[in-house]
Design a protein around this motif. Structure first.
Motif, short mmCIF file in Angstrom:
data_model
loop_
_atom_site.label_atom_id
_atom_site.label_comp_id
_atom_site.label_asym_id
_atom_site.label_seq_id
_atom_site.Cartn_x
_atom_site.Cartn_y
_atom_site.Cartn_z
N ASN A 33 0.82 -1.20 0.00
CA ASN A 33 0.00 0.00 0.00
C ASN A 33 0.86 1.25 0.00
OD1 ASN A 33 -2.47 -1.41 0.08
ND2 ASN A 33 -2.20 -1.78 2.28
N ASP A 65 2.12 1.57 -3.41
CA ASP A 65 1.08 2.03 -4.32
C ASP A 65 0.85 3.53 -4.18
OD1 ASP A 65 -0.84 1.89 -6.21
OD2 ASP A 65 -2.37 0.98 -4.94
N GLU A 116 0.05 -4.67 -7.72
CA GLU A 116 -1.04 -5.63 -7.88
C GLU A 116 -1.59 -5.99 -6.51
OE1 GLU A 116 0.37 -8.93 -10.13
OE2 GLU A 116 1.23 -7.69 -11.74
N HIS A 117 -2.89 -6.21 -6.44
CA HIS A 117 -3.55 -6.52 -5.17
C HIS A 117 -4.30 -7.84 -5.33
CE1 HIS A 117 -2.62 -2.41 -3.95
NE2 HIS A 117 -3.08 -2.03 -5.13
N SER A 177 -4.12 -10.21 -2.79
CA SER A 177 -4.23 -10.71 -1.42
C SER A 177 -3.12 -11.70 -1.11
CB SER A 177 -5.61 -11.36 -1.15
OG SER A 177 -5.70 -12.61 -1.79
N ASP A 205 0.07 -9.66 -3.07
CA ASP A 205 0.05 -8.21 -2.93
C ASP A 205 1.48 -7.71 -3.14
OD1 ASP A 205 -2.58 -7.79 -2.50
OD2 ASP A 205 -2.45 -7.49 -0.33
N HIS A 212 7.02 -7.49 -2.04
CA HIS A 212 5.86 -7.37 -1.16
C HIS A 212 5.94 -6.11 -0.30
CE1 HIS A 212 4.66 -11.32 -2.33
NE2 HIS A 212 5.65 -11.95 -1.71
#
Length: 654
Positions: A528, A531, A546-547, A549, A553, A649
Motif C-alpha cells: 500500500n 502504491d 497488484e492486489h 491478497s 500483494d 511485497h
C-alpha cells in the motif's frame, strides 16, 4: 583624357545616397513584417516598465498614480498581484511599496529602473491606444522600440560594410547571438545590445558623435556600458590602418586624426551627458547615483567564480550565446586585426566586472543571462570587423558560424532559467566533476525556482534517484550532519570542489563516517505504501502494483534492473534493510547497490536483512538499485511481454 561619367549615370543601387535609402526601405519592410508576425513575450522587468510607460503616456511624468496602476493591471492581468501590492503600498505611504519601486524625495513613487526605455515606449503605446488596440495588445509598444533599435543597428552595419548583403548578414548574426531571444521582451536588453554594437560600428568609422550618443543611450539602462567611453579612443586608433602601422607619428601629425582629436572630446561629452541623466535623477530623488546598485548589489560578490560563470556557465554564460563567434575568433588568426580583437576583449571584460556584483545572479534569462548578452557585443564586433577587411566574404566560415549560432538559439528556446540547460545536463551525466556552477545557479535550477540560496540547505542533482552533484555550505555548523546523519562527518576521499561563499560541491554519492546509525524503531512499508508512492518511490524498472491478497500483494520488477527510493522517517537512520518478496522462475539472486555502494549478489527471497553499516549515509533517503540474474523472457507472440524477476511485497527498516 576621357570625360568622367556624370554621377547620375551610375546604376541606382550603386549610388551611395540612393543605395542607403533603398536599404533603409528594405530593412524597414522586413522589420515591420517581423513586428506584425511575432508576438511580444511577457518577460523582463514588466511591472516597472509597464506602469512607468503608462504614466509617461498618460500625464507626461514617471511619478506613478493609482490610475496608472489600473491601466497597467489591464495590460498584464497575469501580474495583478504585483500591481495590487504596489497600489496598497502607495496608499499606505510606504517608502518601498513594492521591491521594484521606491518613494522619491518629492514624495512620489518611481520605478527603480530609470524611465528612459519607458519614455521611448510611451509614444507607440499612445499610438496603439488611439488605434483602438486592447490593453494586453499595447504590450507591443516595447517590441516596437526594440525593432527601432534593430533598424538603427542595421543602418550602422550598412555604413560599416557599404554592402546591403553584408549588412543583412551581420544583422542576422546579431539576432543569432541573443537578439532573437530578447527583442520580444518588454525590457531594454535588446535596445542596449543593439545600440552598443551600432556605437562600436559608428566609432570605428570615425563617427564619434553618433557612436557616443548610441553608447550613452545603451548605458542609461545598463550602466556598465559607460566603459565604452574609456575605450573609444583606443577603438578609433585600432580601426585606422595607418595609425596601427605608425601610430605615434600618425596620432600626432595626420590631419584627419587631429580633426578627431578636436571633435572626440565633445562627442564623448555628449554621450556621457546622455548617460548622466539617470545618475542625476537618482541623486535628486533617492540620494544615490544608482538606486538599483544601492539596493540589489554587493561588491563582495565579485570574484573568480562569478567571472568564470559570466563567460563559461553552461546554462546562461556568454558561451551559450556566441559559441560560433568565439570559435571563429580563436581559429581565424588575423595579425592585422589583433589590436582590435584585444581592445574588444578588454572592453568585454570591463562590461562584465560591475555586473558580477548583482545579488540575483540567476535572474530571468533567455538562454544567456541578460548582462552577458550585451557584454558579448564587442566580441561580435571584432568578428564583423575582420569580415569587413576581407575582399571576399569567407563563406565556409560564415556558414559554420551561422549554423552553430542557430543551434545555440534553438537550444536557448528549449529551457527556462529555472531549469538546467540540455548542455549542462549532458555534462553532468557524462563528467560531473567538470562542471561546478556558481552556487545560486545550481541551487535554483535544481530546485526549479527563483529564490534565495540558503546556507542551511543541501542542494542535490539526482536525475535517477542517485546523487550526481551535491552542494552544501561549510559555514553552517550542521552541514555535514545533514549530509551524513547525526554525528557523521565527510571522509577525506570525497571528490569535489570549493566554490564562492564557502559553498562546496561533492561529486557522486557523499562518503561519510562516524554517524550514529541503527537506533530507529522498526518500520515496515507494504504494497500500500508502494502504491501510494509515499515512503517508497519506485524510480524505474517496475510494473504497476497488484492486489491479489496474501503473497500476491506487491509489484513485479520489469527488466534487468530496477530502482527504489526510500524516504526515511524524519531524523532517523536505519541499520538494517529487508526487501520482502519472491523470485520468478529462473531467478534466485539480485545484485544490490544502496546509495552507490555495491553490496554484491544477495538472495532477497530468504528473509535475511541487509546490513547498512558500510553504506554511504544520506540523511533522509536510501537509493536502492537491484540487478537481476535472468529476467524472464516471454515467448514471441505472448501477450504479456514483461521481463519478470522479483515480486516485491514490502520493505522493512530498523
Amino acid at each position: 583624357m576621357e570625360p568622367t561619367a556624370p554621377a547620375h549615370a551610375a546604376p541606382f543601387w550603386h549610388r551611395p545616397a540612393a543605395s542607403a535609402s533603398a536599404f533603409a526601405l528594405v530593412l524597414a519592410v522586413l522589420l515591420s513584417a517581423l513586428l506584425a508576425l511575432v508576438r511580444p513575450t511577457p518577460n523582463g522587468d514588466l511591472v516597472e516598465y509597464s506602469v512607468s510607460t503608462v504614466a509617461l503616456a498618460e500625464h507626461g511624468t514617471p511619478a506613478l498614480r493609482p490610475a496608472d496602476i489600473a491601466i497597467a493591471r489591464a495590460m498584464l492581468p497575469q501580474l495583478a498581484p504585483h500591481f495590487t501590492q504596489l497600489e496598497l503600498g502607495m496608499r499606505a505611504g510606504l517608502a518601498a511599496p513594492h521591491p521594484g519601486f521606491r518613494r522619491g524625495r518629492d514624495g512620489a513613487v518611481y520605478a527603480i529602473h530609470f524611465f528612459g526605455y519607458s519614455a521611448l515606449a510611451a509614444l507607440p503605446y499612445r499610438a496603439l491606444r488611439l488605434a483602438g488596440v486592447d490593453a494586453p495588445g499595447t504590450l507591443k509598444c516595447f517590441q516596437f522600440v526594440n525593432a527601432c533599435a534593430l533598424f538603427v543597428l542595421g543602418m550602422a552595419l550598412y555604413r560599416l560594410f557599404t554592402s546591403p548583403l553584408k549588412a543583412l548578414l551581420a544583422l542576422a548574426m546579431f539576432m543569432l547571438c541573443g537578439g532573437a531571444w530578447y527583442w520580444t521582451w518588454a525590457s531594454p536588453e535588446c535596445l542596449s545590445a543593439a545600440a552598443l554594437l551600432a556605437a562600436l560600428a559608428s566609432m570605428a568609422r570615425g563617427r564619434a558623435l553618433s557612436g557616443s550618443l548610441l553608447a550613452g543611450l545603451a548605458a542609461q539602462q545598463n550602466p556598465s556600458i559607460v566603459a565604452f567611453f574609456v575605450f573609444a579612443p583606443l577603438l578609433l586608433l585600432c580601426a585606422d590602418d595607418r595609425a596601427r602601422t605608425h601610430w605615434r607619428t600618425h596620432w600626432r601629425t595626420d590631419g584627419r586624426t587631429r580633426l578627431l582629436q578636436a571633435r572626440l572630446p565633445a562627442a564623448l561629452g555628449a554621450g556621457l551627458a546622455l548617460f548622466a541623466l539617470p545618475v542625476l535623477f537618482n541623486l535628486w530623488q533617492f540620494g544615490v547615483p544608482n538606486i538599483i546598485a544601492h539596493l540589489y548589489s554587493d561588491a563582495r560578490l565579485i570574484g573568480v567564480v562569478r567571472l568564470v560563470s559570466f563567460y563559461c556557465d553552461l546554462n546562461q554564460g556568454m558561451v551559450v550565446a556566441i559559441p560560433g563567434v568565439l570559435g571563429a575568433l580563436l581559429l581565424w588568426r588575423s595579425r592585422s586585426e589583433r589590436a582590435m580583437l584585444l581592445a574588444c576583449a578588454a572592453l568585454t571584460l570591463a562590461l562584465a566586472l560591475p555586473a558580477l556584483s548583482v545579488l540575483n545572479w540567476n535572474s530571468g534569462a533567455a538562454g544567456v543571462m541578460r548582462y552577458a548578452f550585451w557584454a558579448a557585443m564587442p566580441l561580435l564586433f571584432a568578428l564583423l570587423w575582420r569580415w569587413r577587411a576581407q575582399a571576399r566574404m569567407p563563406w565556409p566560415m560564415l556558414l559554420a558560424v551561422g549554423l552553430t549560432q542557430a543551434l545555440a538559439t534553438a537550444s536557448a528556446a528549449s529551457y527556462s532559467y529555472t531549469e538546467l540547460s540540455p548542455l549542462a545536463r549532458l555534462v553532468l551525466a557524462k563528467a560531473p566533476h567538470w562542471y561546478h556552477p556558481e552556487p545560486e545557479i545550481f541551487a535554483e535550477r535544481t530546485a526549479h525556482n527563483d529564490n534565495y540560496i540558503f546556507t542551511d540547505r543541501i542542494y542535490s542533482y539526482e536525475p535517477d534517484g542517485m546523487p550526481i552533484l551535491t552542494l552544501y555550505n561549510r559555514a553552517h555548523p550542521d552541514g555535514e550532519a545533514a549530509l551524513c546523519g547525526p554525528g557523521g562527518r565527510l571522509t577525506p576521499d570525497n571528490r569535489g570542489a570549493a566554490s564562492a561563499g564557502r559553498w562546496r560541491y561533492l561529486d557522486g554519492t557523499p562518503k561519510c563516517s562516524g554517524a550514529r546509525w541503527g537506533a530507529m524503531a522498526a518500520v515496515r512499508h507494504d504494497v500500500n505504501a508502494v502504491d501510494a508512492r509515499a515512503a517508497v518511490a519506485l524510480a524505474a524498472g517496475w510494473g504497476e502494483p497488484e492486489h491479489g491478497s496474501g503473497n500476491w500483494d506487491g509489484v513485479w520488477s520489469n527488466g534487468a534492473r530496477s530502482r527504489i527510493m526510500l524516504t526515511l522517517p524524519k531524523g532517523e537512520q536505519p541499520g538494517q534493510l529487508l526487501l520482502e518478496g519472491q523470485y520468478f522462475a529462473g531467478n534466485k539472486r539480485s545484485r544490490v547497490r544502496i546509495n552507490g555502494s555495491d553490496l554484491g549478489w544477495q538472495e532477497l527471497g530468504n528473509g535475511v536483512p541487509l546490513s547498512l553499516a558500510n553504506v554511504p549515509k544520506r540523511a533522509g533517503k536510501l537509493a536502492i538499485e537491484l540487478e537481476y540474474d535472468a529476467p524472464y523472457q516471454a515467448p514471441s507472440g505472448t501477450r504479456d511481454q514483461r521481463a519478470l524477476a522479483f515480486f516485491l511485497h514490502g520493505v522493512a527498516l530498523w
